[in-house]
Design an enzyme around this catalytic site. Structure first.
Site, PDB file in Angstrom:
ATOM      1  N   TYR A 143       0.835  -1.204   0.000  1.00 16.06           N
ATOM      2  CA  TYR A 143       0.000   0.000   0.000  1.00 16.06           C
ATOM      3  C   TYR A 143       0.872   1.257   0.000  1.00 16.06           C
ATOM      4  CZ  TYR A 143      -3.409   3.429   1.718  1.00 16.06           C
ATOM      5  OH  TYR A 143      -4.204   4.530   1.872  1.00 16.06           O
ATOM      6  N   MET A 180     -12.654   0.668   4.425  1.00 16.50           N
ATOM      7  CA  MET A 180     -11.318   0.102   4.228  1.00 16.50           C
ATOM      8  C   MET A 180     -10.540  -0.017   5.538  1.00 16.50           C
ATOM      9  SD  MET A 180      -8.358   1.494   1.586  1.00 16.50           S
ATOM     10  CE  MET A 180      -7.343   2.442   2.715  1.00 16.50           C
TER      11      MET A 180
HETATM   12  C1  KPC Z   1      -2.711   6.438   6.302  1.00 20.62           C
HETATM   13  C2  KPC Z   1      -3.461   5.515   5.466  1.00 20.62           C
HETATM   14  O1  KPC Z   1      -3.559   5.730   4.273  1.00 20.62           O
HETATM   15  C3  KPC Z   1      -4.043   4.339   6.060  1.00 20.62           C
HETATM   16  S1  KPC Z   1      -3.050   2.972   5.635  1.00 20.62           S
HETATM   17  C4  KPC Z   1      -3.726   1.643   6.591  1.00 20.62           C
HETATM   18  C5  KPC Z   1      -5.015   1.180   6.067  1.00 20.62           C
HETATM   19  S2  KPC Z   1      -5.457  -0.203   6.932  1.00 20.62           S
HETATM   20  O2  KPC Z   1      -4.279  -1.068   7.099  1.00 20.62           O
HETATM   21  O3  KPC Z   1      -6.490  -0.881   6.180  1.00 20.62           O
HETATM   22  O4  KPC Z   1      -5.946   0.216   8.265  1.00 20.62           O
END
Ligand code: KPC
Length: 238
Positions: A143, A180
């Site tokens: 991500y 999400m």
């Molecule tokens: C700061 C951000 O974009 C959140 S990243 C974490 C998303 S999750 O692991 O689904 O809580």
């Protein structure tokens, strides 16, 4: 006729709040999503943003209906499944899916709308990146990489199309309460760890981010392109 906005991932989270906001702002709205979209949508297209043929057909349908596209909001994004964590434990399929949605998606959607924006000599592409594109989010390797790429993609568009009247900016939300992220907020320890990193002291609501997107989409701040608009409660200020 009203200005036209295309919002990917408009069915939930930041995308849904953005649709409500842009609807109130007077935009005609086309939503691209795999899920059923919000009631504000004037045109609904069931699309995987990582599929070039589906995206191309959807943009054709938007142009057939509205005749132009003023704003594209590249919002659709995913984090990967629970196993998409640190690098050596992330399934390769999760990396591929995250990059497909978060990087290939904005690329394909931008690629599809740019010809009509070029023909009009106007347009604004707004890409929802993340504070994770600026400072790595722990345990979300794929991500984080994808959001760094999305942010630099937005800057690349800004550079390449500034002279022809098309702007590109990124919004970098911090931690937002959405479908999400709800799993993390539902765990008291994980939620506390998130909140400890937020100087403003609370997780963002989708409306906090939709506000920023609304201002960008308005055409105000029209000298701004290639910018990363950070809306993270101070997370990355440290
Ligand atoms: C700061 C951000 O974009 C959140 S990243 C974490 C998303 S999750 O692991 O689904 O809580």
């Amino acid at each position: 006729s009203p200005p036209v906005a295309v919002v990917t991932g408009g069915a939930s989270g930041i995308g849904r709040a953005t649709c409500a906001r842009l609807h109130d702002d007077g935009f005609a709205l086309a939503v691209l999503d795999l899920e059923p979209p919000p009631e504000e949508a004037d045109l609904v297209l069931t699309v995987d943003v990582a599929d070039d043929l589906e995206v191309g057909a959807a943009v054709d349908a938007v142009l057939a209906r509205f005749g132009r596209i003023d704003v594209l909001v590249n919002n659709a994004g995913v984090t990967g499944g629970p196993a998409a964590t640190v690098c050596h434990e992330t399934p390769v399929a999760d990396l591929d899916r995250v990059l497909a949605t978060n990087v290939r998606g904005p690329f394909l959607c931008s690629r599809a709308v740019l010809p009509t924006m070029l023909a009009r000599g106007a347009g604004h592409i707004i890409t929802v990146a993340s504070s994770a594109g600026i400072a790595a989010f722990p345990g979300r390797c794929a991500y984080t990489a994808s959001k760094g790429a999305a942010l630099m993609f937005a800057k690349s568009l800004a550079l390449d199309y500034a002279a022809v009247g098309i702007r590109s900016n990124a919004v970098c939300p911090g931690f937002v309460r959405t479908p999400m992220t709800q799993w993390r907020l539902d765990d008291p320890e994980l939620a506390a760890a998130v909140e400890a990193n937020i100087p403003i002291g609370r997780v963002a609501d989708p409306d906090d981010v939709a506000d920023a997107i609304s201002v960008l989409a308005s055409g105000r701040m029209s000298y701004m392109t290639g910018h990363a608009l950070v809306v993270d409660g101070g997370w990355t200020a440290r």
